[in-house]
Design a protein around this motif. Structure first.
Motif, PDB file in Angstrom:
ATOM      1  N   ILE A  87       0.840  -1.194   0.000  1.00 37.67           N
ATOM      2  CA  ILE A  87       0.000   0.000   0.000  1.00 37.67           C
ATOM      3  C   ILE A  87       0.879   1.249   0.000  1.00 37.67           C
ATOM      4  N   CYS A  88       1.927   1.251   0.804  1.00 29.55           N
ATOM      5  CA  CYS A  88       2.848   2.397   0.847  1.00 29.55           C
ATOM      6  C   CYS A  88       3.524   2.597  -0.505  1.00 29.55           C
ATOM      7  N   ARG A  89       3.929   1.505  -1.132  1.00 32.98           N
ATOM      8  CA  ARG A  89       4.599   1.574  -2.442  1.00 32.98           C
ATOM      9  C   ARG A  89       3.645   2.141  -3.499  1.00 32.98           C
ATOM     10  N   VAL A  90       2.409   1.658  -3.515  1.00 35.42           N
ATOM     11  CA  VAL A  90       1.425   2.141  -4.487  1.00 35.42           C
ATOM     12  C   VAL A  90       1.089   3.615  -4.213  1.00 35.42           C
ATOM     13  N   GLY A  91       0.925   3.967  -2.947  1.00 34.18           N
ATOM     14  CA  GLY A  91       0.646   5.365  -2.599  1.00 34.18           C
ATOM     15  C   GLY A  91       1.747   6.297  -3.067  1.00 34.18           C
ATOM     16  N   LYS A  92       2.991   5.897  -2.875  1.00 30.62           N
ATOM     17  CA  LYS A  92       4.126   6.712  -3.326  1.00 30.62           C
ATOM     18  C   LYS A  92       4.133   6.825  -4.841  1.00 30.62           C
ATOM     19  N   SER A  93       3.854   5.724  -5.521  1.00 39.85           N
ATOM     20  CA  SER A  93       3.820   5.736  -6.983  1.00 39.85           C
ATOM     21  C   SER A  93       2.737   6.690  -7.499  1.00 39.85           C
ATOM     22  N   LEU A  94       1.543   6.628  -6.909  1.00 37.33           N
ATOM     23  CA  LEU A  94       0.460   7.523  -7.309  1.00 37.33           C
ATOM     24  C   LEU A  94       0.835   8.982  -7.068  1.00 37.33           C
ATOM     25  N   PHE A  95       1.441   9.241  -5.928  1.00 44.69           N
ATOM     26  CA  PHE A  95       1.839  10.599  -5.573  1.00 44.69           C
ATOM     27  C   PHE A  95       2.940  11.097  -6.511  1.00 44.69           C
ATOM     28  N   ASP A  96       3.958  10.287  -6.740  1.00 45.45           N
ATOM     29  CA  ASP A  96       5.086  10.682  -7.585  1.00 45.45           C
ATOM     30  C   ASP A  96       4.661  10.974  -9.021  1.00 45.45           C
ATOM     31  N   ARG A  97       3.651  10.256  -9.506  1.00 43.82           N
ATOM     32  CA  ARG A  97       3.183  10.455 -10.883  1.00 43.82           C
ATOM     33  C   ARG A  97       2.097  11.517 -10.995  1.00 43.82           C
ATOM     34  N   GLY A  98       1.744  12.144  -9.865  1.00 44.07           N
ATOM     35  CA  GLY A  98       0.792  13.238  -9.889  1.00 44.07           C
ATOM     36  C   GLY A  98      -0.672  12.833  -9.869  1.00 44.07           C
ATOM     37  N   TYR A  99      -0.947  11.567  -9.575  1.00 42.91           N
ATOM     38  CA  TYR A  99      -2.336  11.108  -9.526  1.00 42.91           C
ATOM     39  C   TYR A  99      -3.000  11.379  -8.176  1.00 42.91           C
ATOM     40  N   ALA A 100      -2.218  11.623  -7.154  1.00 39.01           N
ATOM     41  CA  ALA A 100      -2.752  11.937  -5.825  1.00 39.01           C
ATOM     42  C   ALA A 100      -1.998  13.149  -5.290  1.00 39.01           C
ATOM     43  N   HIS A 101      -2.716  14.214  -5.029  1.00 40.26           N
ATOM     44  CA  HIS A 101      -2.106  15.450  -4.556  1.00 40.26           C
ATOM     45  C   HIS A 101      -2.403  15.650  -3.077  1.00 40.26           C
ATOM     46  N   SER A 102      -1.423  16.133  -2.356  1.00 37.91           N
ATOM     47  CA  SER A 102      -1.583  16.480  -0.954  1.00 37.91           C
ATOM     48  C   SER A 102      -2.185  15.296  -0.186  1.00 37.91           C
ATOM     49  N   THR A 103      -3.320  15.514   0.466  1.00 39.42           N
ATOM     50  CA  THR A 103      -3.945  14.449   1.263  1.00 39.42           C
ATOM     51  C   THR A 103      -5.196  13.894   0.594  1.00 39.42           C
TER      52      THR A 103
END
Length: 92
Positions: free
Chosen positions: A41-57
């Motif tokens: 879950i942490c790995r996927v969350g970081k991937s989403l964040f790094d690629r701009g699919y999830a911003h902030s919180t």
């Protein structure tokens, strides 16, 4: 605002205490599996964040397991999740 924060901290601590008791009855193999899923879950969350699919919180991630759901906390930045932040919520 301090009262709301104290109440929230109490509710969270009670929840963590309940999860700790619940996990105490699980097998080592199940705990290993849950820990591996938390890391995923942490790995996927970081991937989403790094690629701009999830911003902030914005957003949450959850995974169904054999004994419940692993769920990221509210208002957590997916790019900086830690495995210990991810709660196990049973089916009840």
């Amino acid at each position: 605002m301090k009262v709301k924060q104290d109440y929230a901290a109490t509710v969270i601590q009670d929840f963590l205490n309940q999860n700790t008791r619940y996990l105490a009855g699980t097998s080592d193999q199940m705990n290993d599996q849950l820990n591996a899923e938390r890391l995923d879950i942490c790995r996927v969350g970081k991937s989403l964040f790094d690629r701009g699919y999830a911003h902030s919180t914005a957003g949450n991630i959850s995974v169904r397991t054999d004994i419940g759901f692993l769920i990221t906390p509210s208002d957590a930045c997916l790019g900086f999740l830690q495995p210990e932040q991810i709660a196990l919520v049973d089916f009840d």
